[in-house]
Motif scaffolding. Structure first.
Motif, mmCIF file in Angstrom:
data_model
loop_
_atom_site.group_PDB
_atom_site.id
_atom_site.type_symbol
_atom_site.label_atom_id
_atom_site.label_comp_id
_atom_site.label_asym_id
_atom_site.label_seq_id
_atom_site.Cartn_x
_atom_site.Cartn_y
_atom_site.Cartn_z
ATOM 1 N N UNK A 140 0.846 -1.195 0.000
ATOM 2 C CA UNK A 140 0.000 0.000 0.000
ATOM 3 C C UNK A 140 0.881 1.245 0.000
ATOM 4 N N UNK A 141 0.320 2.313 -0.579
ATOM 5 C CA UNK A 141 0.998 3.604 -0.540
ATOM 6 C C UNK A 141 0.761 4.283 0.802
ATOM 7 N N UNK A 142 1.569 5.272 1.133
ATOM 8 C CA UNK A 142 1.438 5.953 2.419
ATOM 9 C C UNK A 142 0.148 6.756 2.512
ATOM 10 N N UNK A 143 -0.490 7.025 1.381
ATOM 11 C CA UNK A 143 -1.762 7.751 1.389
ATOM 12 C C UNK A 143 -2.935 6.858 1.773
ATOM 13 N N UNK A 144 -2.711 5.541 1.840
ATOM 14 C CA UNK A 144 -3.775 4.590 2.168
ATOM 15 C C UNK A 144 -4.312 4.868 3.578
ATOM 16 N N UNK A 145 -5.642 4.897 3.687
ATOM 17 C CA UNK A 145 -6.278 5.182 4.975
ATOM 18 C C UNK A 145 -6.822 3.898 5.599
ATOM 19 N N UNK A 146 -6.552 3.715 6.864
ATOM 20 C CA UNK A 146 -6.935 2.503 7.573
ATOM 21 C C UNK A 146 -8.366 2.643 8.093
ATOM 22 N N UNK A 147 -9.238 1.720 7.704
ATOM 23 C CA UNK A 147 -10.625 1.741 8.183
ATOM 24 C C UNK A 147 -11.000 0.450 8.908
ATOM 25 N N UNK A 148 -10.098 -0.542 8.884
ATOM 26 C CA UNK A 148 -10.302 -1.800 9.604
ATOM 27 C C UNK A 148 -9.010 -2.174 10.314
ATOM 28 N N UNK A 149 -9.082 -3.138 11.209
ATOM 29 C CA UNK A 149 -7.891 -3.612 11.908
ATOM 30 C C UNK A 149 -6.904 -4.188 10.894
ATOM 31 N N UNK A 150 -5.629 -3.831 11.053
ATOM 32 C CA UNK A 150 -4.610 -4.235 10.085
ATOM 33 C C UNK A 150 -3.300 -4.576 10.780
ATOM 34 N N UNK A 151 -2.528 -5.422 10.101
ATOM 35 C CA UNK A 151 -1.137 -5.639 10.472
ATOM 36 C C UNK A 151 -0.295 -4.872 9.457
ATOM 37 N N UNK A 152 0.596 -4.030 9.949
ATOM 38 C CA UNK A 152 1.314 -3.097 9.072
ATOM 39 C C UNK A 152 2.819 -3.239 9.261
ATOM 40 N N UNK A 153 3.517 -3.280 8.142
ATOM 41 C CA UNK A 153 4.982 -3.222 8.155
ATOM 42 C C UNK A 153 5.406 -2.105 7.211
ATOM 43 N N UNK A 154 6.009 -1.064 7.770
ATOM 44 C CA UNK A 154 6.481 0.042 6.934
ATOM 45 C C UNK A 154 7.782 -0.358 6.244
ATOM 46 N N UNK A 155 7.908 0.018 4.975
ATOM 47 C CA UNK A 155 9.073 -0.371 4.179
ATOM 48 C C UNK A 155 9.760 0.846 3.588
ATOM 49 N N UNK A 156 11.040 0.656 3.240
ATOM 50 C CA UNK A 156 11.771 1.680 2.503
ATOM 51 C C UNK A 156 12.236 1.089 1.181
ATOM 52 N N UNK A 157 13.110 1.792 0.500
ATOM 53 C CA UNK A 157 13.507 1.367 -0.841
ATOM 54 C C UNK A 157 14.414 0.140 -0.841
ATOM 55 N N UNK A 158 14.896 -0.303 0.318
ATOM 56 C CA UNK A 158 15.703 -1.521 0.353
ATOM 57 C C UNK A 158 14.831 -2.765 0.256
ATOM 58 N N UNK A 159 13.526 -2.616 0.454
ATOM 59 C CA UNK A 159 12.582 -3.725 0.315
ATOM 60 C C UNK A 159 12.271 -3.911 -1.180
ATOM 61 N N UNK A 160 12.105 -5.160 -1.668
ATOM 62 C CA UNK A 160 11.817 -5.368 -3.099
ATOM 63 C C UNK A 160 10.646 -4.546 -3.628
ATOM 64 N N UNK A 161 9.578 -4.422 -2.824
ATOM 65 C CA UNK A 161 8.440 -3.619 -3.284
ATOM 66 C C UNK A 161 8.721 -2.129 -3.153
ATOM 67 N N UNK A 162 9.597 -1.761 -2.241
ATOM 68 C CA UNK A 162 9.985 -0.365 -2.120
ATOM 69 C C UNK A 162 10.792 0.106 -3.321
ATOM 70 N N UNK A 163 11.729 -0.730 -3.777
ATOM 71 C CA UNK A 163 12.516 -0.345 -4.949
ATOM 72 C C UNK A 163 11.654 -0.322 -6.202
ATOM 73 N N UNK A 164 10.644 -1.187 -6.262
ATOM 74 C CA UNK A 164 9.721 -1.129 -7.404
ATOM 75 C C UNK A 164 8.969 0.205 -7.414
ATOM 76 N N UNK A 165 8.518 0.656 -6.243
ATOM 77 C CA UNK A 165 7.838 1.954 -6.157
ATOM 78 C C UNK A 165 8.767 3.073 -6.621
ATOM 79 N N UNK A 166 10.021 2.968 -6.230
ATOM 80 C CA UNK A 166 11.020 3.977 -6.586
ATOM 81 C C UNK A 166 11.220 4.017 -8.104
ATOM 82 N N UNK A 167 11.384 2.842 -8.711
ATOM 83 C CA UNK A 167 11.640 2.773 -10.153
ATOM 84 C C UNK A 167 10.449 3.301 -10.946
#
Length: 554
Positions: free
Chosen positions: A48-75
């Motif tokens: 999810x993007x940082x603009x995503x709004x939480x409306x239900x209970x969630x488990x969240x892991x914040x990532x940076x560009x060293x994460x595979x999905x983080x580098x994809x967002x960067x590219x």
């Protein structure tokens, strides 16, 4: 106001927030610290993007560009900024992202009608830096698909527009950078200011967009001039353009017009023609060549290629014998260990190089040898009685990951070897700006094969994939340019065929498994293809190695 409960993986703690709180607000409140700036999050094993709004209970892991999905967002975000910069500097030029190469992205400026100069590159780079400095947000908007299609066509992005049109959705999401709309089939960074490092350099007749290494974002990947790899890419790009199947929407048109069988026949004919040409080259040097070495990454189709090459060599009057490097493993207790203390079966030192070379020399001298066999259960090599002696016209085909490594045959004259590197270099793109990763193509192949022949679930294959890729980066890709010939095992049609087999396997990955992130991404990727039936794929096709139905014995 109603509260929602979240569990943060980064802090290993639970918290409550008002319904509708954004991930960005939560990351600031919890003061999340990552190696690089937080750029997104994994929410219930979905990106999810940082603009995503939480409306239900969630488990969240914040990532940076060293994460595979983080580098994809960067590219994706960097390519959007590059598009905007080219649009500003050269309003009538079409930017096309053609392929991933040298750990970057090869781009062409169609319509420039002259050689790209250093001044051009400097001007584009300056415009990118200006957009980054302005810290412009990437805005995601849901719109009627017909409005999206009209906007993209006005911007000259016809391939992207047609792909959206083919999906048949009433509404479509589009990202905006100022007035420019675009879409990259995945999430973006919050704003241009999150882009901290990039490179833009001349590369062959176009540009190479360089990206930072996830391990150290201050460093760009080393630039390599991969002449042979680039050449094989260009050859297949030409084929795709001649057939007008350079993007997913073009391929879908064939399917929708019930012409999928035509693409299968042409693709398979091109493969057969190329394999025959390689066999002819080997035959022309028959006086010298005694060993054909075949190497390539996982799921590239090496085994079937070896067998098809053997057929073509036989047509030329030669007698091929296949030897597997796997039978030359050292005994288990002599196997080297990796940095984690585990057996490193992919290291060259796991092969008994001296014994292998000794046997080849004896064969070349006309002597008979006993062929070894390796017992993987006991971790021991033994002789099972099989013998081999080479006669006139005989040639060895040796398949293994170290085939391009010059240290594999230190005692064999180079004139006696012919090296072939094989990989699945995907020939079509999503659209003008989004190439299809060759690694994704191979991963989908492997998921299907692992399920069919090893009874592995997709989650297990996905789990092992990062380790497989690390081994390839260490032992295979650094030596690919040593090849005499490169062969592209990908076909124009294959992802439309693989979709039918991969979809049900990927859907079996559960939400509570970490591999759900990747399975969801691959399912979305495959959703853009209209399926092609595999009934017209011949039994000798390289794809049959993964789908089943091959006429070869493995």
């Amino acid at each position: 106001m109603k509260q929602v409960h979240i569990f943060c993986e980064n802090t290993r703690s639970g918290h409550s927030y008002p319904m509708g709180t954004s991930l960005f607000e939560i990351s600031k409140d919890l003061d999340i610290k990552t190696k690089n700036t937080v750029c997104g999050a994994i929410v219930n094993h979905q990106v999810k993007e940082l603009s995503f709004c939480v409306v239900k209970s969630k488990k969240i892991e914040f990532i940076d560009v060293s994460h595979p999905d983080g580098i994809r967002m960067y590219i994706r975000s960097l390519i959007f900024v590059l598009y905007a910069a080219v649009k500003e500097v050269f309003p009538h030029v079409e930017l096309r992202i053609q392929k991933g190469i040298s750990n970057g992205y090869y781009c062409e400026l169609n319509g420039l009608e002259r050689v790209i100069t250093d001044a051009d590159i400097f001007e584009i780079r300056q415009e990118i830096n200006r957009l980054i400095a302005q810290d412009i947000p990437f805005i995601k908007k849901g719109m009627l698909t017909e409005e999206v299609v009209d906007l993209l066509i006005k911007q000259g992005l016809e391939d992207k527009a047609h792909l959206f049109e083919q999906q048949g959705h009433l509404f479509t999401s589009l990202y905006f950078l100022g007035d420019l709309g675009n879409y990259f089939y995945g999430h973006l960074l919050p704003s241009t200011g999150y882009i901290s490092n990039f490179g833009l350099v001349p590369y062959f007749e176009g540009l190479l967009l360089q990206i930072p290494t996830p391990a150290d974002f201050n460093q760009l990947y080393k630039l390599e001039k991969l002449d042979k790899l680039f050449g094989i890419y260009q050859e297949h790009k030409d084929w795709a353009e001649i057939l007008n199947v350079s993007t997913i929407s073009h391929l879908n048109n064939f399917t929708l017009n019930k012409r999928g069988g035509d693409i299968i026949k042409i693709s398979e004919a091109l493969h057969e023609k190329r394999i025959a040409e390689i066999a002819n080259l080997i035959h022309e040097r028959n006086g010298d060549i005694k060993v054909v070495l075949i190497a390539g990454p996982s799921a590239s189709g090496k085994t079937t290629f070896s067998k098809r090459l053997g057929v073509q060599l036989a047509v030329n009057g030669m007698h091929p014998y296949q030897i597997s490097l796997d039978n030359y493993f050292v005994d288990r207790e002599k196997t080297p260990l990796d940095e984690h203390g585990n057996y490193d079966f992919e290291a060259l030192e796991a092969i008994d190089v001296e014994f292998f070379n000794q046997q080849l020399i004896e064969l070349f001298e006309g002597r008979e040898i006993q062929l070894p066999k390796f017992d993987f259960n006991r971790g021991k090599r033994y002789m099972n009685g099989d013998r081999l002696k080479l006669n006139k016209g005989d040639i060895l085909i040796i398949e293994g990951i170290h085939g391009m490594n010059p240290n594999l045959l230190p005692h064999i004259d180079k004139k006696n070897t012919f090296k072939i590197f094989i990989s699945a270099l995907t020939q079509i793109s999503f659209d003008e700006h989004t190439h299809i990763s060759t690694a994704d193509n191979r991963l989908i192949r492997r998921i299907i094969r692992d399920s069919k022949y090893r009874s592995y679930p997709a989650s297990e294959t996905i789990k092992r994939w990062p380790s497989v890729r690390r081994g390839e980066d260490k032992n295979i890709f650094p030596y690919q340019e040593n090849a005499d010939i490169m062969f592209n095992s990908a076909t124009l049609y294959e992802l439309a065929v693989l979709k039918k087999y991969a979809d049900p396997l990927l859907k079996m990955v559960l939400e509570n498994q970490r591999e759900y992130i990747e399975s969801t991404r691959l399912l979305k990727f495959l959703s853009y293809f209209k399926p092609i039936d595999d009934e017209e794929i011949p039994p000798t096709s390289l794809l049959r190695e993964f789908l089943g139905g091959s006429s070869f014995i493995y």
